[in-house]
Design a protein around this motif. Structure first.
Motif, PDB file in Angstrom:
ATOM      1  N   THR A 202      15.888  -5.371   3.070  1.00  8.18           N
ATOM      2  CA  THR A 202      15.484  -5.146   1.648  1.00  8.18           C
ATOM      3  C   THR A 202      14.001  -4.924   1.350  1.00  8.18           C
ATOM      4  N   VAL A 203      13.503  -3.799   0.841  1.00 13.11           N
ATOM      5  CA  VAL A 203      12.244  -3.561   0.811  1.00 13.11           C
ATOM      6  C   VAL A 203      11.661  -3.449  -0.627  1.00 13.11           C
ATOM      7  N   THR A 204      10.400  -4.001  -0.710  1.00 19.64           N
ATOM      8  CA  THR A 204       9.727  -3.973  -2.137  1.00 19.64           C
ATOM      9  C   THR A 204       8.433  -3.203  -1.584  1.00 19.64           C
ATOM     10  N   VAL A 205       8.079  -2.501  -2.529  1.00 26.61           N
ATOM     11  CA  VAL A 205       6.517  -1.933  -2.246  1.00 26.61           C
ATOM     12  C   VAL A 205       5.587  -2.181  -3.278  1.00 26.61           C
ATOM     13  N   HIS A 206       4.286  -2.620  -2.913  1.00 27.32           N
ATOM     14  CA  HIS A 206       3.294  -3.098  -3.643  1.00 27.32           C
ATOM     15  C   HIS A 206       1.989  -2.091  -3.580  1.00 27.32           C
ATOM     16  N   ASP A 207       1.600  -1.706  -4.731  1.00 27.25           N
ATOM     17  CA  ASP A 207       0.191  -1.063  -4.738  1.00 27.25           C
ATOM     18  C   ASP A 207      -0.699  -1.419  -5.844  1.00 27.25           C
ATOM     19  N   PRO A 208      -1.781  -1.818  -5.761  1.00 31.08           N
ATOM     20  CA  PRO A 208      -2.536  -2.267  -6.974  1.00 31.08           C
ATOM     21  C   PRO A 208      -3.082  -1.184  -7.954  1.00 31.08           C
ATOM     22  N   TYR A 209      -2.946  -0.056  -7.479  1.00 21.81           N
ATOM     23  CA  TYR A 209      -3.285   1.278  -8.459  1.00 21.81           C
ATOM     24  C   TYR A 209      -2.182   2.106  -8.897  1.00 21.81           C
ATOM     25  N   ILE A 210      -1.120   1.898  -8.257  1.00 21.77           N
ATOM     26  CA  ILE A 210       0.020   3.102  -8.624  1.00 21.77           C
ATOM     27  C   ILE A 210       1.105   2.124  -9.188  1.00 21.77           C
ATOM     28  N   PHE A 211       1.479   2.730 -10.317  1.00 18.57           N
ATOM     29  CA  PHE A 211       2.546   1.926 -11.086  1.00 18.57           C
ATOM     30  C   PHE A 211       3.803   2.880 -11.149  1.00 18.57           C
ATOM     31  N   GLU A 212       3.687   3.941 -10.984  1.00 19.88           N
ATOM     32  CA  GLU A 212       4.966   4.616 -10.939  1.00 19.88           C
ATOM     33  C   GLU A 212       5.130   5.626  -9.723  1.00 19.88           C
TER      34      GLU A 212
ATOM     35  N   THR B  71      -5.216   6.484  -5.333  1.00 15.13           N
ATOM     36  CA  THR B  71      -4.041   6.597  -5.904  1.00 15.13           C
ATOM     37  C   THR B  71      -3.150   7.901  -5.533  1.00 15.13           C
ATOM     38  N   ASP B  72      -3.655   8.508  -4.523  1.00 14.50           N
ATOM     39  CA  ASP B  72      -3.047   9.643  -4.159  1.00 14.50           C
ATOM     40  C   ASP B  72      -1.938   9.455  -3.017  1.00 14.50           C
ATOM     41  N   THR B  73      -0.772   9.897  -3.272  1.00 13.78           N
ATOM     42  CA  THR B  73       0.526   9.257  -2.447  1.00 13.78           C
ATOM     43  C   THR B  73       0.845  10.509  -1.718  1.00 13.78           C
ATOM     44  N   ARG B  74       0.275  11.541  -1.595  1.00 13.63           N
ATOM     45  CA  ARG B  74       0.751  12.906  -0.801  1.00 13.63           C
ATOM     46  C   ARG B  74       1.074  12.675   0.408  1.00 13.63           C
ATOM     47  N   LEU B  75       2.096  12.837   1.145  1.00 13.49           N
ATOM     48  CA  LEU B  75       2.183  12.761   2.475  1.00 13.49           C
ATOM     49  C   LEU B  75       2.038  11.262   3.103  1.00 13.49           C
ATOM     50  N   SER B  76       1.990  10.106   2.041  1.00 15.67           N
ATOM     51  CA  SER B  76       1.882   8.960   2.462  1.00 15.67           C
ATOM     52  C   SER B  76       2.812   8.479   3.575  1.00 15.67           C
ATOM     53  N   PRO B  77       2.345   7.723   4.521  1.00 13.89           N
ATOM     54  CA  PRO B  77       2.916   7.237   5.662  1.00 13.89           C
ATOM     55  C   PRO B  77       3.889   6.211   5.291  1.00 13.89           C
ATOM     56  N   THR B  78       3.467   5.798   4.187  1.00 12.92           N
ATOM     57  CA  THR B  78       4.376   4.594   3.479  1.00 12.92           C
ATOM     58  C   THR B  78       5.693   4.876   3.118  1.00 12.92           C
ATOM     59  N   TYR B  79       5.961   6.121   2.754  1.00 13.66           N
ATOM     60  CA  TYR B  79       7.251   6.653   2.603  1.00 13.66           C
ATOM     61  C   TYR B  79       8.291   6.479   4.080  1.00 13.66           C
ATOM     62  N   ASP B  80       7.573   7.009   5.028  1.00 12.90           N
ATOM     63  CA  ASP B  80       8.255   6.896   6.237  1.00 12.90           C
ATOM     64  C   ASP B  80       8.513   5.473   6.641  1.00 12.90           C
ATOM     65  N   VAL B  81       7.460   4.564   6.500  1.00 12.42           N
ATOM     66  CA  VAL B  81       7.363   3.078   6.795  1.00 12.42           C
ATOM     67  C   VAL B  81       8.928   2.653   6.060  1.00 12.42           C
TER      68      VAL B  81
ATOM     69  N   GLY C 217       0.666  -1.081  -0.002  1.00  7.21           N
ATOM     70  CA  GLY C 217      -0.145  -0.129   0.043  1.00  7.21           C
ATOM     71  C   GLY C 217       0.795   1.187   0.024  1.00  7.21           C
ATOM     72  N   LEU C 218       0.995   2.102  -1.106  1.00  8.67           N
ATOM     73  CA  LEU C 218       1.835   3.223  -1.209  1.00  8.67           C
ATOM     74  C   LEU C 218       0.559   4.294  -1.113  1.00  8.67           C
ATOM     75  N   GLY C 219      -0.578   4.030  -1.674  1.00 10.42           N
ATOM     76  CA  GLY C 219      -1.604   5.421  -1.316  1.00 10.42           C
ATOM     77  C   GLY C 219      -1.637   5.761   0.129  1.00 10.42           C
ATOM     78  N   PHE C 220      -1.944   7.143   0.259  1.00 13.30           N
ATOM     79  CA  PHE C 220      -2.040   7.474   1.666  1.00 13.30           C
ATOM     80  C   PHE C 220      -3.053   6.934   2.653  1.00 13.30           C
ATOM     81  N   ARG C 221      -4.002   6.445   1.961  1.00 13.54           N
ATOM     82  CA  ARG C 221      -4.902   5.517   2.423  1.00 13.54           C
ATOM     83  C   ARG C 221      -5.654   4.486   1.392  1.00 13.54           C
ATOM     84  N   GLY C 222      -6.486   3.651   2.229  1.00 12.00           N
ATOM     85  CA  GLY C 222      -6.823   2.605   1.110  1.00 12.00           C
ATOM     86  C   GLY C 222      -7.937   3.171  -0.081  1.00 12.00           C
ATOM     87  N   GLU C 223      -7.624   2.584  -1.258  1.00 12.60           N
ATOM     88  CA  GLU C 223      -8.675   2.900  -2.395  1.00 12.60           C
ATOM     89  C   GLU C 223      -8.359   4.381  -3.129  1.00 12.60           C
TER      90      GLU C 223
END
Ligand SMILES: NC(=O)C1=CN([C@@H]2O[C@H](COP(=O)(O)OP(=O)(O)OC[C@H]3O[C@@H](n4cnc5c(N)ncnc54)[C@H](O)[C@@H]3O)[C@@H](O)[C@H]2O)C=CC1
Ligand SMILES: CC(=O)N[C@@H]1[C@@H](OP(=O)(O)OP(=O)(O)OC[C@H]2O[C@@H](n3ccc(=O)[nH]c3=O)[C@H](O)[C@@H]2O)O[C@H](C(=O)O)[C@@H](O)[C@@H]1O
Length: 443
Positions: free
Chosen positions: A358-368, A338-348, A330-336
């Motif tokens: 070694t980290v990999t990130v998954h998100d079903p809606y965000i491709f880049e 595609t908005d990643t602004r200030l997403s906590p995932t960046y800090d995670v 989950g890269l989106g700032f919350r579920g459902e």
């Protein structure tokens, strides 16, 4: 009658993002002619091609239909748009720069609008702004540039948009009353006549522009403080070995208690920002907002707290963090979204990198994404993201994750550990010791 009123009005919407795009769609659906103004040529092309705003229902189809029937025009020329419209709605972003409110987009757009402002025009400001912005910043620019007088020659309204991404059009048309305020009684009357056209829940008239600006910020401050309360109570439950989620159900069973959800952090351009707008504005009047500041500190610390708990889980299972493979879901700032602004995932992600995982990130809606470190791949394929993972860390509550179980992943030689930072997994589907969920007491 309404169609006749609207057919004579041309709207110019400045900023065609999540909110501005939804506002444009609502006025188009009501039968108005709309000029969509944005500085992003990419976005304008995507709207023209019918491929924009994919996660917001009604927008893309409304835009395509309206372009076809010539009721929707796109431009990046804000001055010309002002000359050709009688109602101008400003919906550009207001964010923070080094914890200071950034009104640069609002000011730039206001200057463009002023250069095309005519007698009888109406200007509506919609983003969330510090109290006083409409009257003390927007009005002087409009009057100085146009030599016209507010409330006499043109009308000035503040209407805070309260949409929830993913259901924005319905929020505007059906779910929320439209909060409106005017520079004076004439502006307020125009606001009432306009917003009654699109808002089935009617209008909520605020006595002044400043009170309308403040109410929007208070909604966000209320939410941020309550999320901080949930986060602190969840940590308390972990310490004393009780289940926050069950306890929360009990507490929320009476109408005066609304405990929110603990989580891996608070993101988006709204909830983390509004309290800071209040904190900064209050400091100009010598007022310290201790509760808002402390709540921000609790929420900003959640990514680190959750990663520390996940690392403890690895160590308890005799897995060294250094080079441990972690899949962050989950890269989106919350579920459902595609908005990643200030997403906590960046800090995670950064907290795991500090532990040399070694980290990999998954998100079903965000491709880049251009913010994740180069060493961290982003993929929409769950198997790719989780294969050979030692730990799966759920960071955003996308619906897809609630369907996961221990069989959803490639059968590696080792059992996978899960840290469920959004309490979306069903513990019954996981063997004991594999799953740690925030707020679940002693693990
Ligand atoms: N996103 C949300 O859930 C909500 C946001 N808000 C408020 O609305 C504001 C806007 O939010 P979003 O629509 O999500 O932002 P966004 O970033 O999705 O859209 C803003 C749009 O404005 C355009 N823009 C920026 N500067 C411009 C300029 N000078 N001239 C013309 N276009 C310009 C951008 O290219 C972008 O397309 C936020 O700052 C917030 O205060 C209010 C309620 C909900
Ligand atoms: C008061 C309020 O509920 N405001 C809503 C909020 O929507 P937004 O899209 O920011 O989502 P949100 O559900 O508040 O989530 C913000 C962040 O907080 C987190 N979050 C949210 C609720 C919760 O109980 N616990 C929690 O950790 C989310 O994961 C996310 O990272 O902010 C929007 C806004 O003002 O822009 C507003 O229109 C929405 O109605």
């Amino acid at each position: 009658m309404i169609k006749q009123i609207l057919s004579k009005k041309v709207f110019a919407i400045y900023g065609l993002g999540n909110v501005g795009g939804s506002i444009a769609a609502v006025w188009l659906r009501a039968g108005a002619k709309v000029i969509g103004v944005d500085i992003s040529k990419t976005l304008l092309t995507e709207i023209q091609d019918g491929i924009s705003h994919k996660k917001e229902p009604f927008l893309s189809e409304t835009f395509s239909k309206s372009i076809k029937n010539k009721s929707f025009f796109l431009t990046s020329d804000g001055i010309d748009a002002s000359k050709r419209s009688s109602i101008k709605i400003i919906v550009v972003p207001v964010g923070l720069k080094n914890k200071k409110v950034d009104l640069s987009s609002v000011i730039q757009v206001t200057k463009n609008i002023a250069k095309g402002l005519k007698k009888g025009d109406t200007v509506i400001l919609s983003p969330s702004v510090p109290p006083g912005t409409t009257e003390k910043i927007v009005l002087p620019i409009l009057e100085k540039e146009s030599k016209l007088k507010g409330e006499k020659d043109f009308y000035l309204i503040y209407n805070p948009e309260r949409i929830f991404e993913g259901r924005a059009v319905k929020d505007i048309e059906e779910n929320y009353p439209a909060v409106i305020s005017g520079l004076g009684p004439k502006s307020l009357k125009i606001a009432e006549n306009l917003f009654r056209i699109i808002s089935k829940k009617g209008v909520l008239k605020m006595p002044t522009l400043a009170e309308a600006e403040a109410e929007k910020l208070f909604e966000g401050a209320y939410r941020d403080v309550n999320i901080a309360l949930a986060n602190e109570l969840a940590e308390y439950c972990e310490k004393i070995g009780i289940n926050f989620w069950e306890t929360r159900k009990g507490a929320n069973s009476q109408p005066f208690c609304h405990l929110h959800y603990p989580g891996t952090g608070v993101g988006g351009l709204c909830i983390p920002v509004y309290p800071r707008i209040i904190i900064e504005n209050a400091s100009k009047f010598g007022k310290t907002m201790s509760l808002l500041e402390y709540s921000r500190r609790i929420n900003d610390n959640m990514p680190k707290k959750c990663v520390d708990d996940a690392i403890k889980m690895l160590l308890k299972n005799k897995i060294k963090p250094k080079n441990a493979k972690v899949a962050v879901l989950g890269l989106g700032f919350r579920g459902e979204v595609t908005d990643t602004r200030l997403s906590p995932t960046y800090d995670v992600v950064n907290e795991f990198l500090k532990k040399e995982c070694t980290v990999t990130v998954h998100d079903p809606y965000i491709f880049e994404d251009t913010i994740l470190p180069k060493s961290v791949p982003l993929t929409k394929d769950l198997v790719t993201a989780t294969q050979n993972a030692d730990l799966i860390f759920i960071s955003s509550d996308h619906k897809i994750y609630s369907k996961l179980d221990s069989k959803s992943f490639s059968k590696g030689k080792k059992s996978i550990l899960f840290f469920d930072g959004r309490n979306v997994l069903n513990p019954k589907l996981f063997s004991s010791g594999m799953l740690n969920t925030i707020g679940i007491g002693k693990n």
